[in-house]
Design a protein around this motif. Structure first.
Motif, PDB file in Angstrom:
ATOM      1  N   HIS A  19       0.864  -1.176   0.000  1.00  0.00           N
ATOM      2  CA  HIS A  19       0.000   0.000   0.000  1.00  0.00           C
ATOM      3  C   HIS A  19       0.904   1.230   0.000  1.00  0.00           C
ATOM      4  CE1 HIS A  19      -3.375   2.518   0.558  1.00  0.00           C
ATOM      5  NE2 HIS A  19      -3.722   2.227   1.806  1.00  0.00           N
ATOM      6  N   CYS A  20       0.691   2.095  -0.947  1.00  0.00           N
ATOM      7  CA  CYS A  20       1.456   3.340  -0.970  1.00  0.00           C
ATOM      8  C   CYS A  20       0.454   4.456  -1.213  1.00  0.00           C
ATOM      9  CB  CYS A  20       2.499   3.285  -2.075  1.00  0.00           C
ATOM     10  SG  CYS A  20       3.477   4.787  -2.178  1.00  0.00           S
ATOM     11  N   ALA A  21       0.402   5.419  -0.318  1.00  0.00           N
ATOM     12  CA  ALA A  21      -0.669   6.404  -0.405  1.00  0.00           C
ATOM     13  C   ALA A  21      -0.201   7.777   0.050  1.00  0.00           C
ATOM     14  CB  ALA A  21      -1.839   5.954   0.469  1.00  0.00           C
ATOM     15  N   VAL A  22      -0.911   8.777  -0.429  1.00  0.00           N
ATOM     16  CA  VAL A  22      -0.653  10.141   0.028  1.00  0.00           C
ATOM     17  C   VAL A  22      -1.869  10.621   0.801  1.00  0.00           C
ATOM     18  CG1 VAL A  22      -0.321  12.519  -0.689  1.00  0.00           C
ATOM     19  CG2 VAL A  22       0.946  10.700  -1.810  1.00  0.00           C
ATOM     20  N   LEU A  23      -1.630  11.094   2.002  1.00  0.00           N
ATOM     21  CA  LEU A  23      -2.703  11.623   2.836  1.00  0.00           C
ATOM     22  C   LEU A  23      -2.273  13.020   3.270  1.00  0.00           C
ATOM     23  CD1 LEU A  23      -5.371  11.064   4.512  1.00  0.00           C
ATOM     24  CD2 LEU A  23      -3.844  10.343   6.346  1.00  0.00           C
ATOM     25  N   GLN A  24      -3.050  13.997   2.915  1.00  0.00           N
ATOM     26  CA  GLN A  24      -2.741  15.391   3.252  1.00  0.00           C
ATOM     27  C   GLN A  24      -1.285  15.739   2.971  1.00  0.00           C
ATOM     28  OE1 GLN A  24      -4.350  15.849   7.307  1.00  0.00           O
ATOM     29  NE2 GLN A  24      -6.042  16.920   6.275  1.00  0.00           N
ATOM     30  N   GLY A  25      -0.887  15.396   1.779  1.00  0.00           N
ATOM     31  CA  GLY A  25       0.450  15.786   1.339  1.00  0.00           C
ATOM     32  C   GLY A  25       1.588  14.973   1.939  1.00  0.00           C
ATOM     33  N   GLU A  26       1.243  13.918   2.676  1.00  0.00           N
ATOM     34  CA  GLU A  26       2.301  13.090   3.252  1.00  0.00           C
ATOM     35  C   GLU A  26       2.264  11.692   2.664  1.00  0.00           C
ATOM     36  OE1 GLU A  26       3.766  14.117   7.546  1.00  0.00           O
ATOM     37  OE2 GLU A  26       1.630  13.641   7.590  1.00  0.00           O
ATOM     38  N   LEU A  27       3.448  11.133   2.485  1.00  0.00           N
ATOM     39  CA  LEU A  27       3.528   9.816   1.862  1.00  0.00           C
ATOM     40  C   LEU A  27       3.602   8.710   2.919  1.00  0.00           C
ATOM     41  CD1 LEU A  27       3.980   8.484  -1.057  1.00  0.00           C
ATOM     42  CD2 LEU A  27       6.323   8.175  -0.235  1.00  0.00           C
ATOM     43  N   TYR A  28       2.750   7.701   2.761  1.00  0.00           N
ATOM     44  CA  TYR A  28       2.724   6.548   3.657  1.00  0.00           C
ATOM     45  C   TYR A  28       3.010   5.292   2.846  1.00  0.00           C
ATOM     46  CZ  TYR A  28       0.493   9.486   7.197  1.00  0.00           C
ATOM     47  OH  TYR A  28       0.223  10.462   8.112  1.00  0.00           O
TER      48      TYR A  28
END
Lengths: 578, 340
Positions: free
Chosen positions: A254-263
Motif C-alpha cells: 500500500h502506498c498512499a498520500v494523505l494530506q500531502g504526506e507519503l505513507y
C-alpha cells in the motif's frame, strides 16, 4: 530425568546401595581435589590425567571440561596427538549421553583446535572432517531428531564449506546435505529435522544465492506422495507450506498520500534503512509509536511515513527504499522501489489496488495447480484438516478471497477441536478481509463496518490494507488494545464500543484528524495527560468502570470543559464540543 | 502421530493439584535428603537450576515459609560466586561461573527479597556484559558457547539489575532475529531447526526490550499451538512426544504473544495432572514417569499461567511470581497481563 518410567524403577539392593555410596565417596574426593587444583591454577600432566578419569565417570561436568581445556592449552606435549585422544574421550562420552550441552561444546572446541593444528595439510583436515561427519551420521541413526547433533553437523559442514573455498577437490557438500535429507525423509516422512535441512539448502545464506535449486514441480510431486501416505503428518505439510508460500520477501502492499504526506506499507514488519523520494534522500518513520518509553531498540513496523518538510504535490512519485527483514538465519537486505501514482486518500476515488496483490505469473500458475491438487486430495480425504488449511492459505495467496468458504473454518474446528479458537480467529480475519475488500470497491468516504466479527486482534497488515479509512466501526468485538488502530491516521470517526480495550484514553489522541470517537463499554482509564486534536468534537467514555467522573477525566485529558457540553445522566459519559 | 508411544494414561485416575498439594510440598522439601546418593552427586553441576526450580515451585504452592532454609540458601548462593570472574555465579560452590547459573542465582535472590545482600552488583553486570559477542549474541561463559538461552538470561538479569545500558541491546535483538526461521519460529542459533524451548527464550528476550514488532505473532502463535498433541500435552517440535516442560515454555510464550486462547487449556491441565506422582508427589515429564524438580516447576508454572489451580500467579517473562515482580517494581512488560 526424561523418559524414566516409574514402574520400571527398581529399588537398589542393600549391596548395590553400599557400592553406590562407595562410588560417590571416591568420585566426590576426586572432584573436590580437581576443583581445588583448578582454583589454585595448577596445570600439570597429573591433573590432565585426573580430569580424564573424572570425566569418564561423569561426562556431564562442565567445570571439569573447562579445566581440561585449560590444561590442554597449557601442556607442552604435542597437541595434535593429545587432541586426537581427546576426540576419543568425547566420542565415548557422546555415545553415553547424547543430549548434554557441555560434551558437544567440548567436541566443537577440540575440532576447532585440531583444525588449526593440521592447517596446511589438506588430507589431514579432510579426514578429520570426514570422521566428524561420520560420527554425526551414526548418532543420527540412534536418534534422527537429536538437535544437538544436527546443530553440530551444521557447524562441521560450515567448516568444510569455508575450507572448500580454497580447495578445488572439495566434494559437493550441497549434494551430501541433500542426499542425507532425502534418505532420512524416505526412511521417515515425519522427520521434520530432515525437512528443515531441505529448506535451508534452498534459501540464500548471507546474501549468497541459494545452495541448491530444486525443481518445484518435482518437489511438490514428491511431497504429494508423502501426503497421500500419511495425510495428517505435520512435517510434510509444514514443508508443503514452505514450498508454496514460504520464501517471501517484503513487498509494498500500500502506498498512499494523505494530506500531502507519503505513507508506505509492507507485507511484513521490516526496518527501512536508507531511502530516497524523487531522487532526494529522506527518512521514513515507523507509524506506530513504541509502547514503552524505556525502549532502546530500533523500530520494526509494517507501516512507515515519509518525514519531510515539503508536501507531496506530484501525481507520480519514485521511492527507493532499502528494506531489512527477517529471513532464515539472516536479516535480509533488499531494495523496494515504488514508481507510479500513490493512492490519493484525499480524493474519493475507490481503489482496490491494495487488495490486488500481484504474484509473479509463474508462481501464481504453480499455486493454482497446487490448489487443484489439494481439491483432489480433499475428495478422497475430506476430513484432512491440513488440506483444508492449505486450501485456505493458497486461496488467500492467490487473491481469491471471494472463493474462500467460511464453512471450512467450522469444519476444521470440528476436526481439530484443540485449536477451535485459532480457527475462530482465522475466520474473523477472513471476514474482515472480505469486508475490507468490498469496502475498497466503494471508496474511502464510505464507512467501513467491521462490527461484531469476534475480532480479538487486528493484525498490522490487516490495518495496513484499510489505511485511508475515514469512518470505522469496530463495535462489539473482543479487542484488548488499540494496537494498529492508532496508526490509521486517516480516521475521522472511530467507534470501538463494547470491546475489552484496556489502556489510556489519551492514546487515541495520536489520531490527529479524529472528530468523533466512541470508546464506551471498555476497560479504559484516564491517567496520562493528553493533547486532544483540535478537530475532536465528541468523545464517548460511557461504561468504562475506571472512569467515574467525566469532568475530572476531561480535565486530565486537557480538554477545556468550558467549551464542552457534558452528558452524564443515566450512566452516560459523553462530551461534545459546543 | 508417528514416532512416539502413547504411554498408558497412568494407572491411577487423574487427581487435581489441590489434592496432592501436601505431597508436592513434601516432595520439594525432601529433595536433598540424601546427599550421598549417586543421583544427587551426578546433578551437582545443575544445583543452581535445581534450587531455582524448587524455590519457585514452593513459592507457587505458597509454601515458601522456612526462614532457616531461606538463610541457608542465600548464603550458599553467595558462596557460588566464582572468584575467577568479576562476579558471575557458578552452578555450585567451586564450579565455573556461567550466565544461566548467574541468572538463576539472581531470580532466587529476588524471590527471597535478598538482592540487597548481594555485594558488588556491578561485578555481576560486568560479568554479563563481558559475555556479549561481536555479533550481538551472548556466550554462556568465557569459553564462548552461544545460543539464544544466554541472550534471554542476559537481558532478564540486566533488566532486574537495571543495567541494560551496559550492553548493545540493538545488536542482541538483531542476533535473536537471525535465529528466526520461515515458520516465524526460533531455533537456538541462526539456521538451526525451530524448537519451542528456544522460542520461549527468543520471545521473552524480545519482550523484555520491547522488540516484539519484528515477530509475526499470528504465524508464530500458530506454530506454537500446533505443538499441542491429542494427549493435551505439548511437544517441542513437530512430530515429537509431548513433555510437561513445554507447558511452561510454550504457554508462557503464547501468553506474551496474547495467543494462549489458541490451545485447549482444559486438556493441557489434564495432561499435567496425569503426570503427577500420586504416591510421592512431584511431576514427571509425562504420565507414568519418575518425577523431578525440573518438571515439577514447569507443571506448576503451566497450571499457574492457566489459573487452573490455586497457585500463586507467575510472570510469563520474568519467570518470577507476579507478587515478586510487583514488590520489586520491575519494569512492566505486558501491561495487559500484569494488571490481571
Amino acid at each position: 530425568m526424561h523418559g524414566r518410567v516409574k514402574k520400571d524403577v527398581v529399588e537398589p539392593t542393600a549391596e548395590e546401595k553400599a557400592k553406590q555410596r562407595e562410588q560417590v565417596r571416591t568420585a566426590r574426593s576426586l572432584f573436590a581435589k580437581l576443583l581445588d587444583l583448578r582454583q589454585s591454577q595448577t596445570y600439570n600432566d597429573q591433573a590432565l590425567e585426573m580430569t580424564f578419569k573424572a570425566l569418564q565417570f561423569h561426562p556431564e561436568f562442565p567445570t571439569l571440561w573447562g579445566y581440561r581445556r585449560e590444561l590442554l592449552t597449557r601442556t607442552e606435549k604435542p597437541l595434535e596427538e593429545l587432541l586426537k585422544m581427546e576426540m576419543k574421550l568425547v566420542e565415548k562420552a557422546l555415545r553415553r549421553s547424547q543430549k548434554v550441552y557441555s560434551i558437544w561444546f567440548h567436541r566443537k572446541w577440540a575440532i576447532e583446535r585440531l583444525f588449526q593444528e593440521v592447517e596446511g595439510d589438506e588430507a589431514k583436515a579432510q579426514s578429520l572432517l570426514n570422521t566428524e561427519l561420520e560420527l554425526c551420521n551414526q548418532l543420527l541413526e540412534v536418534d534422527e531428531r537429536n538437535f544437538h547433533c544436527w546443530n553440530h553437523r551444521m557447524y562441521v559442514m560450515d567448516l568444510m564449506r569455508t575450507k572448500g573455498k580454497h580447495d578445488p577437490n572439495q566434494m559437493d557438500l550441497n549434494a551430501i546435505d541433500l542426499t542425507l535429507s532425502t534418505d532420512l525423509i524416505n526412511k521417515n516422512f515425519s522427520n521434520y529435522s530432515a525437512w528443515h535441512l531441505r529448506t535451508l539448502l534452498q534459501q540464500p545464506v548471507a546474501g549468497e544465492e541459494p545452495r541448491i535449486k530444486l525443481n518445484l514441480e518435482e518437489e511438490l510431486e514428491w511431497v504429494q506422495q508423502g501426503i497421500y501416505t500419511e495425510p495428517n503428518d505435520q512435517s510434510v505439510w509444514l514443508y508443503h507450506q514452505w514450498l508454496t508460500l514460504g520464501s517471501t520477501s517484503p513487498e509494498i502492499i500500500h502506498c498512499a498520500v494523505l494530506q500531502g504526506e507519503l505513507y508506505m506499507f509492507f507485507s511484513q514488519a521490516c526496518r527501512l534503512t536508507s531511502t530516497s523520494l524523487n531522487g532526494s534522500s529522506g527518512r521514513f518513520e515507523a507509524i506506530l509509536p513504541r509502547r514503552r518509553s524505556t525502549a532502546r531498540v530500533r523500530s520494526w513496523a509494517v507501516g512507515w511515513r515519509f518525514v519531510t518538510d515539503d508536501r507531496i504535490v506530484q501525481k507520480t512519485v519514485e521511492v527507493e527504499v532499502a528494506v531489512e527483514s527477517c529471513g532464515t538465519g539472516i536479516l535480509k537486505q533488499s531494495q523496494c522501489t515504488f514508481k507510479g501514482q500513490p493512492i490519493d486518500l484525499d480524493s474519493d476515488t475507490p481503489s482496490t489496488a491494495t487488495f490486488e496483490h500481484q504474484l509473479p505469473l509463474e508462481q501464481s500458475e504453480i499455486l493454482k495447480a497446487e490448489l487443484a491438487r489439494i481439491e483432489e486430495l480433499l475428495e478422497i480425504e475430506p476430513d484432512c484438516r491440513w488440506a483444508l488449511l492449505a486450501r485456505m492459505r493458497l486461496q488467500l495467496a492467490c487473491s481469491i478471497p471471494e472463493e474462500t468458504t467460511l464453512e471450512d473454518f467450522e469444519r476444521m474446528s470440528s476436526l481439530d477441536p484443540l485449536r477451535a479458537n485459532f480457527y475462530a480467529d482465522s475466520k474473523a480475519n477472513a471476514v474482515l478481509h472480505r469486508r475490507s475488500y468490498d469496502w475498497s470497491l466503494e471508496g474511502w468516504q464510505h464507512p467501513l463496518n467491521l462490527a461484531n466479527l469476534g475480532l480479538k486482534h487486528l493484525a498490522p497488515t490487516a490495518a495496513a490494507l484499510i489505511f485511508g479509512v475515514r469512518i470505522l466501526k469496530l463495535d462489539e468485538n473482543a479487542l484488548k488494545d488499540f494496537g494498529p488502530l492508532l496508526g490509521l491516521a486517516s480516521l475521522i470517526e472511530l467507534s470501538v464500543s463494547r470491546n475489552q480495550i484496556r489502556g489510556d484514553v489519551a492514546e487515541v489522541f495520536a489520531l490527529k484528524r479524529l472528530q468523533r470517537i466512541d470508546l464506551s463499554w471498555n476497560f479504559l482509564s484516564v491517567g496520562i495527560r493528553g493533547s486532544p486534536p483540535q478537530t475532536l468534537r465528541e468523545i464517548d467514555m460511557s461504561g468504562n468502570p475506571n472512569i467515574l467522573d467525566l469532568a475530572d477525566a476531561l480535565d486530565l485529558l486537557m480538554v477545556d470543559p468550558a467549551s464542552w457540553k457534558l452528558q452524564v445522566e443515566a450512566g452516560q459519559c459523553l462530551a461534545c464540543r459546543q | 502421530m508417528a514416532g512416539y508411544p502413547e504411554r498408558s494414561k497412568a494407572d491411577a485416575p487423574k487427581r487435581a493439584v489441590e489434592e496432592l498439594r501436601e505431597k508436592h510440598n513434601h516432595y520439594l522439601r525432601h529433595l536433598d535428603d540424601d546427599k550421598e546418593s549417586l543421583e544427587y552427586m551426578m546433578t551437582e553441576h545443575l544445583r543452581m537450576g535445581g534450587v531455582y526450580w524448587a524455590v519457585s515451585a514452593m513459592s507457587l504452592l505458597r509454601q515458601l515459609d522456612d526462614e532457616q532454609r531461606r538463610d541457608d540458601i542465600i548464603e550458599w548462593i553467595l558462596r557460588c560466586r566464582d572468584p575467577k570472574t568479576s562476579g558471575g555465579f557458578g552452578p555450585n560452590v567451586g564450579h565455573d561461573a556461567d550466565l544461566v547459573a548467574t541468572h538463576y542465582a539472581l531470580l532466587v535472590l529476588c524471590m527471597f527479597d535478598a538482592l540487597e545482600r548481594l555485594p558488588h552488583r556491578g561485578g555481576v553486570v560486568a560479568f554479563i556484559a563481558g559475555l556479549q559477542q561481536a555479533d550481538g549474541s551472548f556466550a554462556s561463559d568465557a569459553w564462548g558457547e552461544v545460543d539464544v538461552r544466554f541472550a534471554y538470561c542476559a537481558l532478564s538479569s540486566l533488566t532486574i539489575l537495571d543495567a541494560l545500558d551496559q550492553i548493545d541491546v540493538d545488536a542482541c535483538v538483531d542476533w535473536i532475529l537471525r535465529c528466526m526461521n520461515y515458520e516465524g519460529s526460533f531455533g537456538p542459533v541462526p539456521r538451526a531447526e525451530s524448537h519451542a524451548a528456544y522460542v520461549f527464550c527468543a520471545v521473552q528476550a524480545l519482550a523484555l526490550v520491547d522488540a516484539l514488532e519484528a515477530v509475526d505473532v499470528d504465524r508464530l502463535g500458530w506454530w506454537l499451538c500446533e505443538r499441542q498433541t491429542p494427549s493435551g500435552g505439548f511437544n517441542g517440535r513437530p512430530e515429537k512426544a509431548p513433555d510437561v516442560c513445554y507447558s511452561w515454555w510454550i504457554l508462557s510464550a503464547l501468553v506474551t504473544l496474547d495467543r494462549a486462547h489458541w490451545i485447549d487449556m482444559e486438556k493441557l491441565a489434564d495432561f499435567i495432572a496425569l503426570a503427577q506422582d500420586q504416591e510421592d508427589g512431584g511431576i514427571a515429564d509425562r504420565p507414568g514417569d519418575v518425577p523431578d524438580v525440573f518438571h515439577t516447576f514447569f507443571g506448576l508454572a503451566g497450571l499457574s499461567l492457566m489459573r487452573k489451580a490455586d497457585l500463586a500467579p507467575i510472570h510469563c517473562v520474568y519467570a518470577l511470581p507476579l507478587e515478586v515482580v510487583h514488590r520489586m517494581h520491575l519494569p512492566v512488560i505486558l501491561s495487559m497481563y500484569e494488571r490481571g
